[in-house]
Design an enzyme around this catalytic site. Structure first.
Site, short mmCIF file in Angstrom:
data_model
loop_
_atom_site.label_atom_id
_atom_site.label_comp_id
_atom_site.label_asym_id
_atom_site.label_seq_id
_atom_site.Cartn_x
_atom_site.Cartn_y
_atom_site.Cartn_z
N LYS A 20 0.76 -1.58 0.22
CA LYS A 20 -0.17 -0.11 -0.16
C LYS A 20 1.21 0.95 -0.12
O LYS A 20 0.60 2.03 -0.71
CB LYS A 20 -1.15 0.48 1.00
CG LYS A 20 -2.36 -0.62 1.40
CD LYS A 20 -3.25 -0.44 1.74
CE LYS A 20 -3.89 -1.33 2.43
NZ LYS A 20 -5.52 -1.54 3.32
N ASP A 69 9.44 -3.66 12.19
CA ASP A 69 9.98 -2.46 13.11
C ASP A 69 10.65 -4.34 14.62
O ASP A 69 11.23 -3.63 16.32
CB ASP A 69 9.73 -1.45 13.84
CG ASP A 69 8.26 -1.58 13.72
OD1 ASP A 69 7.65 -2.93 13.41
OD2 ASP A 69 7.68 -0.60 13.70
#
Ligand code: ADP
Length: 896
Positions: free
Chosen positions: A588, A624
C-alpha cells in the site's frame, strides 16, 4: 481585681446578698464606673492596628504561610461564582451552628427568576445541651431525626431530596461536599467529630435513620450562604458577614492568590475564619480583664479570642461579668448580687439586645434584672444599659476593623484604589441590634474611606444561598454521573482482560495452524535471537511512520556502533494512502508513488530492489517489532518478544517451529510477526468496543480493520478522547455544552496531549493551558473531566496491550513445559516510552494475567535499525555461506 465574680463563692450562696464593706462614696463611684467602662473603649489607632494586623494575617494565610501570631484561616469553600439568579429546583437545607443551640431545617424553592419568589418553609429544633457536648454520632443522629420530623410534617412530592448542609464551624474543605471539621466553636463540643468529614457523618446518620432518601450535595457555612443568597440589585454581592453566636466573614478572592487551590483563573469564595484571630500585639490593648476571665471559663480557653469579643454567645457573658464586678464593688444593686447573676450564661444575647434598646430599655431592664433575682434602682438600670452599650459598641468597632481588613484585601487583590462593594449581612446581632449595625457602618466608613460599601441583609437567614450552592452542586453531581456512565464501558475488569488474553491465545493458535484468524502470525525466518558473537558491518534501512533512516551498523565485540542518516518522509507521500498505509502494508505504501517527493519513493524502490536481490540469500526484511526484539536481545539473551506501541502497535515472539504450519521443520525456533493490531477484526473484541471506538473506526482509512490497534496505539488514542469529549459536550457536561469547531476537527487532539495532561508533575491549571491552546475555553471542572477521560482511555490501551503480552508469554511458557518462565520483552514506540503511566500499567496487567511469568520490559534505545542489522548479522552467523563481503550485500530492511 476579681472579675469572675465568684471570689470563692458558690453560685447561690448568700454571702454577697449583704452590702459590701467600705462602699465607695459618690465621686469615687463615678471614677470607678468610668474606669471600668473605659476598658471597653478602643481608639481609632488601635482599630487601625487591628485592621492592619488582620490584613497581614489574611495575606499570609492565603499564601499558605504560618504567621508568628495565631492566624485567621482563609479556607477555600469551593464556591466559584456568585449566583447567576437562574438557579432553580427544590432543596432541603439543614443549618447547624448558624443560630446558636438550635438546628433549622428549610425547604427552599428556587424559581430561576428574580421576580417570582417562593417563601421557604422552615422549622427550628432546640438542641439539648447534652447533645451539644455529647458523642458526635448522637448529634448527627439528632440532625437526621429532625430532618425526618420536618419531612413528616411538611410532605414533599420529590423522591430524591437534595440537601445543602449549612455547617458553620471552621472546616477544611476539599470539595463542595467534602469537609473536615477543624475545631468546634460556639459552645459545641461533641466528641469524635474533629478531623472527620462531617458530610459523611451526616450521610451515615441519614442512612441509619433510614426513613428518607436524602442526598447531601453541598456543605456551606453561614457566611457563604448569606453571601450567595443576597438579592441581586446593587451589583454582585462579594462579601458575607455574620455576627450571630459567633462571627465570621467570607469574600470572593482572586483564585490565583489562594495557594491552597490549584487554580489560576476566576474568583473563589474564601472563609476568613476571623474568630480565631489573636495577635496579642494588636489585640492585646483592646483585651480587658473581663475578656481574659471569660476566655478562662469558656469551653476552649485560648482559642477564638477575637470571636469572644464580638460573637453573640459572649456578649451577654461579658456584660454579666462587668455587672458582677460593679455589684461587688458596691456600684450596682446596692452591692448585692444574686445566685442567678453569679451563674455563667445567665445573661443572654436577647437580654443584651433588649437592655441596649434606648426606647424600651429602662423598663425592660427592670424586668430582666428582677428576673435575675436583683432589685434594681432607677440608676442601676441606666448603668446596666451603659455597660451593654459599651460592650456592644466595642464589638461593633472590632467587627468593623475586621471587615475593613477584608475590604483592604479586596482592594489589594483587585489592584483597585476605590471599590464598590455589596456586603450581605446576617446573624441575630446584626439583625436585632440596630446600634451595632450603625456603629459597624460608621466605623467601616472611617477605616476604609475609599470603599463605597452597601450593606444588604440576607434573606431566609442564608437558607436561600445554601440552596443556590446546592443547586450548583446538584448540577455538578448530575454531570459526574453522566461522566461515569460514559466512561464505564471503557473501564475493563480483570475478568474482561482475561477474556481478551484467552481470545488472543486462541487466535494465535489458529493463525499458526493456518486457520482463519484475525492474527496472521507471519513467520519472519528469524530463527535465533543474537548470542553476542555476531560481528561485521551491516546496512540497515529503517522505514518508520515518520522517518526513513539509512544506517551503517558496525557490530564488534561488545559494541554496536551506528552511523545514521535520517530522511524524513514528506507529508504528501505519507498522505498518499495515509501514514497507516505505509506502516501496515508495504504494498500500500507504494501506492503513494504518484505523489511528490519522488526521491524518497525512489530510495524505497532501490531498497526493495536490493531486498529482492538479497532476500534469497540473506534474510533481510525485518519488521520493526523483530528489530526491536533483536536489538534488545543483543544485550539480554532472555529477550524473546518484541513489542511496538507508537503510531501503531504490533508484537513478535519466538515460537516453536513445529507449531508453525506454514514453515517446514519441527525443531528450533522461529520469530513470528503477529500483526496483532488486526486482532479482533473477526469480531472477538465486539463486546469491548464502545461507540467511540466505532466512530474512530468509521472515520479511519480502513474501517473494520486493525480493531485492536485502534484501541491501543498513538494514532487513535487522541481521537477516542476527542469523540468522548464531543459526546460529553453534546450532553452539556463539558464546556458549558458549547460545541466548538475546533473539537470537531479530526486529529486535533493529539495523543501526546494525553501524556502531557496525565503527567503527575503538571498542575490542573497547566492542563487547562494545554487545552486552551487548542482553542477550548474551559473551567477547572472541565479540566478535571478531560483529565479523567484521558486517564481512562490510556489505561484501557495499556491494559489491552498487557493482556496481549500476557497471552504471548504464557504461550512461550507452556510451549516449553515450564512452571515458571523468566522472559524479557524488547519495546519501542513513543507512546510506550513517553506516556507517564503506560509502561507501568502494561507491566502491572501482565503480572496479574500471567502470574507464572516474570517479565522484564526493555526499552530499545536505537530503534529498529540496529535490530535490522542484527537480524542480518544473526542470519550471517547461522548461514555463513550467505555472507558476502562489504556492506552493500549484507543488508536489512526494516519496515514498521
Ligand atoms: P512510529 O510508530 O511512527 O514509528 P513512534 O514510535 O515515534 O513512531 O510513534 C509516534 C506516535 O507516538 C505518534 O503518532 C503519536 O501518536 C505518538 N506520540 C508522540 N508523542 C507522544 C507522547 N509524548 N506521548 C504519547 N504518544 C506520543
Amino acid at each position: 481585681m476579681d472579675v469572675t465574680g465568684l471570689s470563692g463563692l458558690q453560685p447561690g450562696e448568700r454571702a454577697s446578698s449583704c452590702p459590701q464593706e467600705g462602699m465607695p462614696g459618690p465621686s469615687d463611684s463615678l471614677d470607678l464606673v468610668q474606669e471600668c467602662l473605659q476598658q471597653f473603649t478602643v481608639t481609632r489607632t488601635q482599630l487601625q492596628q487591628i485592621q492592619a494586623s488582620l490584613l497581614c494575617s489574611m495575606e499570609q494565610a492565603l499564601k499558605g504561610q504560618d504567621g508568628p501570631a495565631p492566624s485567621v484561616r482563609m479556607l477555600p469553600t469551593y464556591v466559584g461564582s456568585t449566583p447567576h439568579g437562574t438557579e432553580q429546583g427544590d432543596f432541603l437545607v439543614l443549618e447547624l451552628g448558624a443560630t446558636g443551640a438550635s438546628l433549622r431545617v428549610l425547604w427552599v424553592t428556587l424559581t430561576g427568576t428574580q421576580e417570582h419568589r417562593v417563601e421557604p418553609r422552615s422549622q427550628e429544633f432546640e438542641i439539648p445541651q447534652e447533645v451539644m457536648l455529647g458523642p458526635g454520632q448522637q448529634l448527627f443522629d439528632f440532625a437526621a431525626r429532625c430532618l425526618s420530623e420536618f419531612l413528616d410534617a411538611h410532605p414533599v412530592k420529590n423522591q430524591d431530596l437534595k440537601l445543602g448542609f449549612n455547617f458553620s464551624f471552621p472546616c477544611h474543605q476539599t470539595g463542595l461536599d467534602k469537609s473536615t471539621l477543624i475545631s468546634w466553636t460556639k459552645g459545641f463540643r461533641c466528641s469524635d467529630v474533629e478531623g472527620q468529614d462531617v458530610v459523611q457523618l451526616l450521610r451515615d446518620a441519614i442512612q441509619r435513620q433510614g426513613t428518607y432518601n436524602i442526598d447531601v450535595l453541598a456543605i456551606v457555612n453561614d457566611t457563604v450562604g448569606t453571601m450567595m443568597g443576597c438579592e441581586l440589585g446593587a451589583g454582585p454581592c462579594e462579601v458575607g458577614l455574620i455576627v450571630d453566636t459567633g462571627t465570621n466573614a467570607c469574600y470572593m478572592e482572586e483564585a490565583r492568590h489562594v495557594a491552597a487551590l490549584d487554580e489560576d483563573r476566576g474568583r473563589t469564595c474564601v472563609s476568613v475564619e476571623w474568630g480565631s484571630f489573636c495577635d496579642e500585639q494588636a489585640l492585646g490593648p483592646a483585651l480587658t480583664t473581663f475578656d481574659r476571665a471569660l476566655d478562662l471559663e469558656s469551653l476552649s480557653p485560648g482559642a477564638q479570642r477575637f470571636e469572644k469579643m464580638i460573637g453573640g454567645l459572649y456578649l451577654g457573658e461579658l456584660v454579666r461579668l462587668v455587672l458582677v464586678h460593679l455589684a461587688q464593688h458596691g456600684l450596682l444593686f446596692g452591692g448585692y448580687t444574686s445566685p442567678a447573676l453569679l451563674s455563667p450564661g445567665s445573661i443572654l444575647l436577647e437580654h443584651v439586645a433588649e437592655l441596649e434598646d434606648p426606647t424600651t430599655g429602662t423598663a425592660r431592664a427592670h424586668t430582666i434584672l428582677q428576673d435575675l433575682g436583683l432589685s434594681p434602682q432607677a440608676s442601676d438600670a441606666q448603668l446596666v444599659q451603659r455597660v451593654c452599650a459599651a460592650v456592644c459598641a466595642r464589638a461593633a468597632q472590632l467587627c468593623a476593623a475586621a471587615l475593613a481588613a477584608v475590604l483592604s484585601r479586596l482592594q489589594h487583590g483587585r489592584e483597585q484604589r476605590a471599590l464598590r462593594v455589596v456586603v450581605a449581612t446576617g446573624g441575630r446581632v446584626l439583625e436585632r441590634q440596630p446600634r451595632f449595625q450603625r456603629t459597624l457602618k460608621e466605623t467601616v466608613a472611617l477605616l476604609a474611606p475609599e470603599c463605597d460599601v452597601s450593606f444588604i441583609p440576607s434573606v431566609d437567614g442564608g437558607g436561600r444561598g445554601v440552596a443556590m450552592v446546592t443547586a450548583v452542586a446538584a448540577r455538578l453531581a448530575a454531570h459526574r454521573h453522566i461522566l461515569e456512565e460514559t466512561l464505564a464501558p471503557l473501564q475493563l475488569t480483570l475478568e474482561q482482560l482475561a477474556v481478551v488474553q484467552a481470545q488472543m491465545r486462541e487466535a494465535m493458535v489458529r493463525g499458526l495452524r493456518g486457520e482463519a484468524s484475525s492474527l496472521r502470525m507471519l513467520p519472519t525466518y528469524v530463527r535465533s535471537t543474537p548470542d553476542g558473537t555476531e560481528r561485521g558491518d551491516f546496512l540497515a534501512l529503517d522505514l518508520g511512520g515518520t522517518n526513513f533512516r539509512v544506517l551503517l551498523v558496525r557490530v564488534a565485540e561488545g559494541s554496536v556502533q551506528i552511523i545514521n542518516q535520517v530522511y524524513s518522509i514528506p507529508e504528501c507521500v505519507a498522505q498518499g494512502s495515509g501514514q497507516q498505509g505505509i506502516l501496515l502494508n508495504w504494498t500500500k505504501g507504494f501506492k503513494a508513488s504518484g505523489c511528490e517527493g519522488q526521491d524518497v519513493v525512489h530510495l524505497l524502490r532501490e531498497a526493495i530492489r536490493r531486498r529482492q536481490a538479497m532476500e534469497l540469500n540473506v534474510v533481510a526484511i525485518v519488521n520493526d517489532t523483530v528489530g526491536t526484539m533483536m536489538s534488545c536481545g543483543y544485550d539480554d539473551p532472555r529477550c524473546e518478544m518484541g513489542l511496538i506501541v507508537g503510531t501503531g502497535t504490533n508484537a513478535c515472539y519466538m515460537e516453536e517451529l513445529q507449531n508453525v504450519a506454514s514453515v517446514p521443520g519441527d525443531s528450533g525456533l522461529m520469530c513470528i510477526n503477529m500483526e496483532w493490531g488486526a486482532f479482533g477484526d473477526h469480531g472477538s473484541l465486539g463486546t469491548l468496543s464502545t461507540c467511540f471506538d466505532a466512530r474512530v473506526d468509521q472515520a479511519s482509512i480502513n474501517p473494520g480493520k486493525q480493531r485492536f490497534e485502534k484501541m491501543i496505539s498513538g494514532m487513535y488514542l487522541g481521537e477516542i478522547v476527542r469523540h468522548i469529549l464531543l459526546h460529553l459536550t453534546s450532553l452539556g457536561v463539558l464546556f458549558r455544552g458549547r460545541e466548538s469547531r475546533c473539537l470537531q476537527t479530526r486529529g486535533i487532539f493529539k495523543t501526546k496531549f494525553l501524556s502531557e495532561i496525565e503527567s503527575d508533575s503538571l498542575a490542573l491549571r497547566q492542563v487547562r493551558a494545554i487545552l486552551e491552546d487548542l482553542g477550548l475555553t474551559l473551567t477547572s471542572d472541565d479540566a478535571l473531566m478531560v483529565l479523567e477521560v484521558c486517564q481512562v482511555v490510556s489505561r484501557r490501551a495499556a491494559q489491552l496491550c498487557g493482556a496481549g503480552v500476557a497471552a504471548v508469554v504464557e504461550k512461550i511458557r507452556e510451549n516449553r513445559g515450564l512452571q515458571e518462565l523468566t522472559v524479557s520483552v524488547g519495546v519501542d514506540g513513543t507512546l510506550y516510552k513517553l506516556h507517564p503511566h503506560f509502561s507501568r500499567l502494561v507491566s502491572a496487567t501482565v503480572q496479574k494475567l500471567a502470574p507464572h511469568c516474570t517479565v522484564t520490559f526493555l526499552q530499545s534505545e536505537d530503534g529498529s535499525g540496529k535490530g535490522a542489522a542484527l537480524v542480518t548479522a544473526v542470519a550471517c552467523r547461522l548461514t555463513p555461506m550467505a555472507v558476502s563481503e562489504g556492506i552493500s550485500k549484507s543488508g536489512g530492511l526494516s519496515l514498521a
